[in-house]
Design a protein around this motif. Structure first.
Motif, mmCIF file in Angstrom:
data_model
loop_
_atom_site.group_PDB
_atom_site.id
_atom_site.type_symbol
_atom_site.label_atom_id
_atom_site.label_comp_id
_atom_site.label_asym_id
_atom_site.label_seq_id
_atom_site.Cartn_x
_atom_site.Cartn_y
_atom_site.Cartn_z
ATOM 1 N N PRO A 87 0.969 -1.037 -0.054
ATOM 2 C CA PRO A 87 -0.155 -0.086 -0.119
ATOM 3 C C PRO A 87 0.876 1.362 -0.003
ATOM 4 N N GLY A 88 0.472 2.345 -0.665
ATOM 5 C CA GLY A 88 1.264 3.568 -0.910
ATOM 6 C C GLY A 88 2.269 3.677 -1.842
ATOM 7 N N VAL A 89 2.664 2.563 -2.400
ATOM 8 C CA VAL A 89 3.752 2.479 -3.440
ATOM 9 C C VAL A 89 3.000 2.412 -4.979
ATOM 10 N N VAL A 90 3.671 3.286 -5.648
ATOM 11 C CA VAL A 90 3.464 3.439 -7.028
ATOM 12 C C VAL A 90 4.432 2.672 -7.803
ATOM 13 N N THR A 91 3.838 1.706 -8.782
ATOM 14 C CA THR A 91 5.014 1.006 -9.333
ATOM 15 C C THR A 91 4.498 0.747 -10.885
ATOM 16 N N ARG A 92 5.561 0.559 -11.545
ATOM 17 C CA ARG A 92 5.344 0.271 -13.158
ATOM 18 C C ARG A 92 5.651 -1.230 -13.392
#
Ligand code: ADP
Length: 890
Positions: free
Chosen positions: A26-31
């Protein structure tokens, strides 16, 4: 329907994305890249169902998959979470630091509500899916993370997606398995921090200090500023939402897949914090080691590298602050690119590189900086490889020379031959031609011939005036160790011309002093003019060789006498004699007058000068071999007319009445009015013949002329006195003349008996007027005899009779030099008859212009007796050896 945090609605049933080698927190943005067959149908469906603007409303459940026990290839355990590419696409990593390129830290969750929640169709958004997945549902972890789809793009072999982790999820049961999984889920949001739970509070304090240490270590490893500031901002929230801080930190550290799953599964805060502290501490340790390595390496950088490094940093800082000193940097790049543009020869390039390197290390304010800077400027300004295209068209050159110069046929022919030879040599690739030296009195057009040659060949022209050059350094420059040192005249000229094949006119090469205080300048010219050496001429200042072999050198001189023999040897001399009045008249009419009219801004027909007026200007206002003064006097005429013209024009424009219209014609009478009284009277014609005075002929470096030889006697004891700045040779001539007269006094009727001394009771004084001009040479011999005889006999020699010639004690007349100049000058002076040695006859026929020859009566003598007979025109009694009177007409 449940909510995470304050406002994010999570559907009860969501599509499941199984992650094989990574974990989303949660809270992490990832590609990530989606290429697995079992995940593609999900995104195909999303694309079909959602409008691209509504993508962010799509919520999916992201669950890690346990690797099957039979699997041989275990997914990379060191892969950081945010590099979660299903294909393990790897970015470059720093030791101990996670690649941060893809780490995107969201602000306080601005998540939008699910659109389906408002119309009641939310849970079934993705129901129409078919086909089965290859993932065994038993391997899917029961704890995952809800994710919002931030971006979805088709990519090679699948999709690129950007997901933002929202909240932990518990997987309750699968509702569909094909073509992708769907499951009922329950969100597991972090509980609010219980302030009274002391154990938790202690843990939070520990977490804070550990994470601060971690971030400060990251800082020293130069993570991009925005990432760090966000991390720090986030750390401030550690007391309020320690769970989210842990999740975020965990995504930035290196940890194995199991460890990540462990953090994901740690729904309980205390559990999660204690695991995180453990992992963080380990990471700090790793970072410290890598920091140490980093420091060690830096310590080993040598001083130079460090300097360079610091300079780079300084430049970067300056740029960041917007203080970049553009001038300083530009200056360096400018000079570098200028040097690159001029195509330096290899050895010069080496020298330039060396100096550039030194320059870069210097303070621009230091004096040495400007010395080197100047030097490099010189290198960059010289035409090392730049030539102008030659035009070697003999016909065109002929036209150019004829257009620019009247007469000078022999000279022009010689120049054309020279050009033709140069052309042939160039065709053969050999560009070495002889060096021309134009010799003649001032104002005969030597410089302007040089200029014509240059323009006929299409070359640049540069005149180097050598009169009074005493030091070698003026030609070769000063060494750079001297303050204010500069290159010499040759290099200066090249810089000015901007090409390496100009025509250089070395003006007055005969005036180069050969005994300078500092080296011999004529020795420098030996090198400059030597085709064998001048391809590597080294100027003291440049200190690198420059190839002068493409330059066409033309020298000029007034006389050849003072040119050192070795230098003269290198040159091919072309003599330009003075002009006759007829030639001067033609030059004035066709060249000088039109030129002056042009220069004064008048129209071609605005000034017209009659021929007799021009001739008067030439004869009455100038006395020279060339036409320089004549040009000046014509300039005065034209100027006077220009003023007249302008005044009348002004009056007309002002509407005033003009008494007389402008009259372009300048006639004979106007000349005196404009130029004032005549300066020179015709010496010989105006002169009354007196006994004891004879017209002699002289020649010096600036041309020919006439001179009068005056003799007088006074009571005395037979002494001879000589005045008029006479040199030794001319003094000897006088002695010989007197001796001859004394010994032949009876024969020529000066005494009454053979034994009588003509100077018994007298002293003799011989004077040549013009005491300011030194005179020397033997050629006045016969004139002095005539003057002495004239005085003793009291008979006159006509002043229009001039003579030149040397003679021996026995009375034989010997040839002399400078015949052409002497004759032309004498003609100009109004001489009608010339007596000269028989052996000089050939010089008259070959060199003296026909119109001059026709005007003058020549008498060629081989003995002094013949000279006397002709000079006194038979009015002298000459006894033969048998004492008979040969001529008694007197
Ligand atoms: P120098 O170099 O021999 O002292 P210049 O070349 O300066 O002489 O000549 C002086 C002036 O006389 C120049 O304007 C030149 O054009 C002009 N001049 C000399 N000789 C001729 C000639 N034969 N025809 C036309 N102009 C001439």
């Amino acid at each position: 329907m449940s909510r995470t945090g304050p406002s994010i609605p999570i559907p009860r049933t969501v599509p499941i994305l199984p992650l094989h080698d990574k974990v989303l927190l949660p809270g992490v943005v990832t590609r990530m890249q989606i290429t697995r067959r079992d995940s593609i149908p999900l995104f195909e469906q999303i694309l079909r169902t959602f409008d691209s603007r509504e993508l962010s409303k799509c919520i999916i459940g992201v669950f890690p998959v346990r690797p099957p026990p039979t699997s041989i290839t275990t997914p990379s355990t060191t892969a950081p979470i945010q590099q979660s590419s299903a294909d393990n696409r790897s970015d470059t990593k720093k030791p101990g630091v996670l690649p941060h390129g893809e780490l995107i830290i969201p602000g306080p969750s601005p998540l939008l509500p699910n659109p389906r929640s408002s119309n009641g169709k939310d849970e079934r958004a993705l129901v129409s899916l078919r086909a089965s997945s290859s993932v065994n549902p038993a391997h899917i972890h029961s704890t995952g993370c809800a994710a919002r789809l931030v971006r979805l793009e088709r990519a090679v072999g699948g999709f690129t997606v950007v997901l933002e982790g929202l909240v932990r999820l518990r997987l309750n049961k699968f509702t569909s398995q094909s073509p992708y999984f769907e499951a009922e889920v329950t969100p597991l949001p972090d509980k609010a921090v219980n302030k009274s739970d002391q154990e938790l509070q202690d843990q939070i304090v520990a977490l804070r200090s550990t994470s601060k240490e971690f971030v400060s270590l990251l800082q020293s490893l130069k993570l991009p500023a925005p990432v760090l500031t966000q991390l720090q901002k986030f750390l401030d929230n550690v007391t309020v939402m320690p769970g989210q801080v842990v999740d975020l930190l965990m995504s930035t550290i290196e940890s194995s897949l199991d460890e990540k799953v462990m953090i994901l599964e740690a729904v309980d805060l205390k559990d999660r914090i204690s695991k995180a502290i453990e992992l963080l501490t380990r990471q700090i340790h790793v970072l410290k080691i890598s920091q140490k390595v980093h420091d060690n390496v830096e310590g080993k950088l040598n001083k130079k590298q460090r300097e360079f490094y610091l300079r780079q940093q300084m430049a970067a800082i300056k740029e960041e602050l917007g203080e970049k000193d553009a001038g300083e940097d530009d200056e360096m790049t400018q000079i570098e690119s200028r040097l690159a543009a001029v195509n330096l020869p290899a050895d010069v390039q080496k020298a330039a590189d060396r100096e550039l390197k030194r320059l870069k290390k210097m303070q621009p304010s230091s004096s040495e900086y400007s010395v080197i800077r100047n030097y490099l400027d010189w290198l960059a300004d010289l035409p090392w490889a730049k030539s102008s295209e030659d035009i070697l068209d003999v016909e065109k050159a002929r036209k150019q020379l004829n257009d620019d110069h009247h007469g000078l046929e022999k000279v022009k022919r010689r120049i054309l031959e020279y050009l033709a030879v140069t052309k042939l040599q160039q065709l053969k690739g050999d560009v070495r031609g002889p060096i021309l030296c134009l010799v003649g009195p001032p104002g005969v057009g030597k410089t302007s011939l040089g200029r014509s040659i240059a323009s006929a060949m299409g070359r640049k022209f540069h005149r180097i005036s050598l009169g009074g050059v005493w030091d070698e350094s003026e030609i070769r420059g000063h060494r750079r160790t001297y303050v204010g040192a500069l290159p010499g005249l040759i290099i200066h000229g090249l810089k000015k011309c901007e090409v390496n094949n100009p025509v250089f006119l070395l003006d007055e090469i005969d005036k180069v002093g050969s005994r300078g205080h500092h080296g011999d300048p004529s020795a420098a010219f030996l090198e400059v003019l030597d085709p064998e050496q001048n391809n590597s001429f080294t100027d003291h200042y440049l200190n690198v060789p420059f190839d002068l072999s493409k330059i066409l050198f033309i020298a000029t001189a007034n006389s050849l006498d003072t040119i050192p023999a070795p230098l003269l040897d290198r040159m091919e001399t072309i003599t330009i004699p003075g002009y006759t009045y007829a030639e001067k008249l033609a030059i004035a009419t066709n060249h000088l007058l039109p030129k002056q009219i042009r220069q004064h801004g008048l129209g071609e027909t605005d000034v017209q000068v009659t021929q007799d007026a021009l001739l008067k200007v030439a004869t009455g206002y100038t006395r020279e071999s060339g036409v320089r003064h004549l040009e000046r006097e014509i300039g005065s005429l034209v100027r006077a007319k220009a003023v007249e013209y302008a005044e009348i024009q002004e009056k007309k424009e002002a509407g005033q009445s003009v008494l007389t219209e402008y009259q372009p014609l300048v006639s004979l009478d106007d000349v005196e009015e404009i130029l004032g009284q005549e300066k020179f009277v015709n010496e010989v014609t105006e002169r009354v013949a007196v006994p004891g005075v004879v017209t002699g002929m002289a020649y010096n470096g600036v041309g020919g002329g006439i001179l009068f030889i005056e003799v007088s006697q006074m009571p005395g004891k037979g002494n001879l006195q000589l005045t008029g700045s006479l040199g030794d040779v001319i003094k000897e001539s006088a002695q010989i003349a007197l001796s001859w007269v004394k010994s032949h006094g009876y024969e020529i009727g000066l005494t009454n008996s053979p034994g009588q001394n003509v100077m018994e009771k007298a002293d003799v004084h011989i004077h040549m007027p013009g005491g300011g001009t030194p005179k020397d040479g033997p050629s006045a011999g016969i004139a002095m005899v005539c003057a002495l005889v004239s005085m003793f006999s009291n008979r006159t020699v006509p002043s229009t009779t001039a003579m030149t010639g040397e003679f021996t004690l026995r009375g034989l007349v010997m040839p002399v030099g400078g015949i052409k100049e002497k004759v032309i000058a004498a003609h100009r002076a109004g001489v009608r008859k010339i007596i000269m040695p028989l052996r000089n006859q050939k010089d008259v026929t070959s060199d003296v212009p026909v119109n001059v020859r026709e005007d003058i009566e020549f008498f060629y003598a081989s003995t002094i007796g013949e000279v006397l007979r002709e000079a006194f025109e038979g009015r002298l009694m000459v006894r033969s050896s048998a004492s008979t009177v040969i001529d008694s007409r007197m």
